[in-house]
Design an enzyme around this catalytic site. Structure first.
Site, short mmCIF file in Angstrom:
data_model
loop_
_atom_site.label_atom_id
_atom_site.label_comp_id
_atom_site.label_asym_id
_atom_site.label_seq_id
_atom_site.Cartn_x
_atom_site.Cartn_y
_atom_site.Cartn_z
N ARG A 1 29.40 -46.42 -28.21
CA ARG A 1 28.40 -47.17 -28.99
C ARG A 1 27.24 -46.23 -29.37
O ARG A 1 26.73 -45.49 -28.55
CB ARG A 1 27.88 -48.34 -28.15
CG ARG A 1 26.77 -49.17 -28.81
CD ARG A 1 25.41 -48.71 -28.40
NE ARG A 1 24.35 -49.57 -28.93
CZ ARG A 1 23.06 -49.26 -28.87
NH1 ARG A 1 22.66 -48.13 -28.32
NH2 ARG A 1 22.15 -50.06 -29.38
N VAL A 2 26.86 -46.27 -30.62
CA VAL A 2 25.74 -45.45 -31.08
C VAL A 2 24.66 -46.38 -31.60
O VAL A 2 24.94 -47.31 -32.37
CB VAL A 2 26.19 -44.48 -32.20
CG1 VAL A 2 25.00 -43.72 -32.78
CG2 VAL A 2 27.23 -43.49 -31.65
N THR B 1 17.32 -40.84 -26.35
CA THR B 1 17.64 -42.02 -25.53
C THR B 1 19.04 -41.95 -24.93
O THR B 1 19.91 -41.23 -25.45
CB THR B 1 17.55 -43.30 -26.41
OG1 THR B 1 17.71 -44.46 -25.60
CG2 THR B 1 18.62 -43.33 -27.49
N GLY C 1 18.86 -51.32 -30.91
CA GLY C 1 19.14 -50.43 -32.03
C GLY C 1 19.88 -51.09 -33.18
O GLY C 1 19.65 -50.75 -34.35
N ASP D 1 20.36 -46.88 -32.98
CA ASP D 1 19.56 -46.47 -34.15
C ASP D 1 18.96 -45.08 -34.00
O ASP D 1 18.61 -44.43 -35.00
CB ASP D 1 18.42 -47.47 -34.35
CG ASP D 1 17.51 -47.55 -33.11
OD1 ASP D 1 18.03 -47.57 -31.98
OD2 ASP D 1 16.28 -47.59 -33.28
N SER E 1 16.16 -44.24 -19.13
CA SER E 1 16.80 -44.43 -20.43
C SER E 1 16.65 -43.25 -21.37
O SER E 1 16.88 -43.38 -22.57
CB SER E 1 16.30 -45.71 -21.09
OG SER E 1 14.93 -45.59 -21.32
N THR F 1 12.00 -48.20 -30.96
CA THR F 1 12.68 -48.39 -29.68
C THR F 1 13.14 -49.84 -29.62
O THR F 1 12.60 -50.69 -30.33
CB THR F 1 11.78 -48.11 -28.47
OG1 THR F 1 10.74 -49.06 -28.46
CG2 THR F 1 11.18 -46.73 -28.52
N GLY F 2 14.09 -50.10 -28.77
CA GLY F 2 14.56 -51.47 -28.62
C GLY F 2 16.01 -51.62 -29.06
O GLY F 2 16.77 -50.65 -29.05
N THR G 1 13.58 -45.88 -25.22
CA THR G 1 13.75 -44.63 -25.98
C THR G 1 12.41 -43.94 -26.00
O THR G 1 11.38 -44.61 -26.00
CB THR G 1 14.15 -44.97 -27.43
OG1 THR G 1 15.39 -45.67 -27.40
CG2 THR G 1 14.29 -43.75 -28.30
#
Ligand code: ASP
Length: 322
Positions: free
Chosen positions: A212-213, A202, A237, A215, A48, A234-235, A184
């Site tokens: 798609r973007v 990430t 976003g 955080d 990732s 992380t996680g 990330t």
């Protein structure tokens, strides 16, 4: 008394020794962050981040990254960048030589090329195999017709996307495709001059919608740093963006809260949103006190500083949803 410190999430133990060496020799927090993250971006087994990051729905790797310097509040970011292995370095150049904070997609790629970065394929057989396993192998537990259509998306995206979206809620199948395949790297450093920097890199959420973007490249959401503290997420976003999570964590530390307590409040805010999704917050203040807090059991981060030779794996504080 700590002279320097560096901490990071995920496979950052691969990069932190280099960052630590830079800091020990009197280098800057920015250099320590960038060089640590480059090593993580190079790792083909990290699915990732950087090379072999998990591709989007169409099988294309799109990377997001950002870097922020505490003393100047300067930030640089790139979003949805293809064919470049080191988005963290492109982000640093956005910060240092352009008047902008963020470049996305084709513009970021043109910029990278112009300043001499090497364009290359950033997925190999291993990454393609991971992608195919999801597209072809694993049952998504959707009606068979939907599964088949989704697998055909990448052959004729426009046609099948419309068809799938007409028949099945995109939120449902998207969640199944992406479930648990994301991550990330966050690195936060404090140098001998007392300056801080944060970096984030990430490939985002696996099988993400093209374009798609998350955080990670958004200052305030997935990254923030000033002269008091740094923070990164992380996680999922979308959750960090909606809560301006990284900025809020640093803001509370500015108001004399400990990093641990501030990150705990951040995770309580995540839990209050009541959405599916995992978040891990990493934060460190300018005294070198770091903390990791999360709503998923079993997560951890790495920390090292001038008082020890070791890179220590620390369990992150888990806050359970009641
Ligand atoms: N925060 C990243 C994103 O949403 C993914 C992750 O850290 O798992 O793009």
């Amino acid at each position: 008394m700590i002279d320097y410190a560096i901490c990071g999430t995920r496979n950052s133990n691969i990069g932190l020794p280099k960052g630590r060496e830079i800091l020990a020799e009197g280098g800057t927090a920015l250099d320590a962050v960038e060089e640590s993250i480059k090593l993580i971006e190079n790792n083909p087994y990290d699915i990732s981040v950087g090379f072999n990051g998990f591709p989007n729905l169409l099988g294309i790797v799109e990377l997001d990254a950002s870097i922020m310097e505490g003393k100047t509040l300067k930030a640089g970011a790139v979003a949805a960048v293809k064919n470049y292995r080191h988005p963290i370095s492109i982000a640093r150049n956005v910060m240092e030589i352009t008047p902008h904070v963020m470049l996305a997609g084709e513009g970021a790629e043109k910029f990278a090329k112009a300043i001499g970065f090497q364009e290359e394929e950033i997925i190999d057989e291993l990454g393609i195999k991971n992608y195919k396993n999801v597209m072809e192998g694993k049952s998504l537990e959707l009606p068979l017709e939907a599964e088949n259509l989704i697998r055909e998306l990448f052959m004729n995206f426009d046609k099948h996307l419309k068809e799938v979206m007409n028949k099945y809620p995109i939120k449902e199948w998207y969640k199944k495709l992406s479930f648990d395949k994301h991550g990330t790297t966050n690195v936060i450093a404090l140098d001998k001059d007392g300056n801080m920097a944060v970096g984030v890199s990430t490939s985002g959420i696996a099988m993400k919608f093209p374009g798609r973007v998350g955080d990670s490249p958004i200052p305030g959401a997935g990254i923030y740093c000033n002269n008091v503290a740094g923070s990164a997420c992380t996680g999922t976003g979308e959750i960090a963006i909606r809560l301006s999570l990284a900025r809020m964590v640093v803001h509370r530390i500015e108001n004399n809260m400990t990093p641990e307590h501030s990150a705990e409040i951040g995770i309580l805010d995540v839990i209050k949103l009541n959405e599916d999704g995992v978040i891990h917050i990493l934060t460190m203040d300018k005294q070198g006190n770091s903390a990791g807090v999360t709503n998923k059991d079993g997560l951890f981060y790495y920390h090292t500083d001038s008082t020890t030779e070791k890179i220590t794996k620390r369990s992150s504080t888990y806050i359970e949803k009641k």
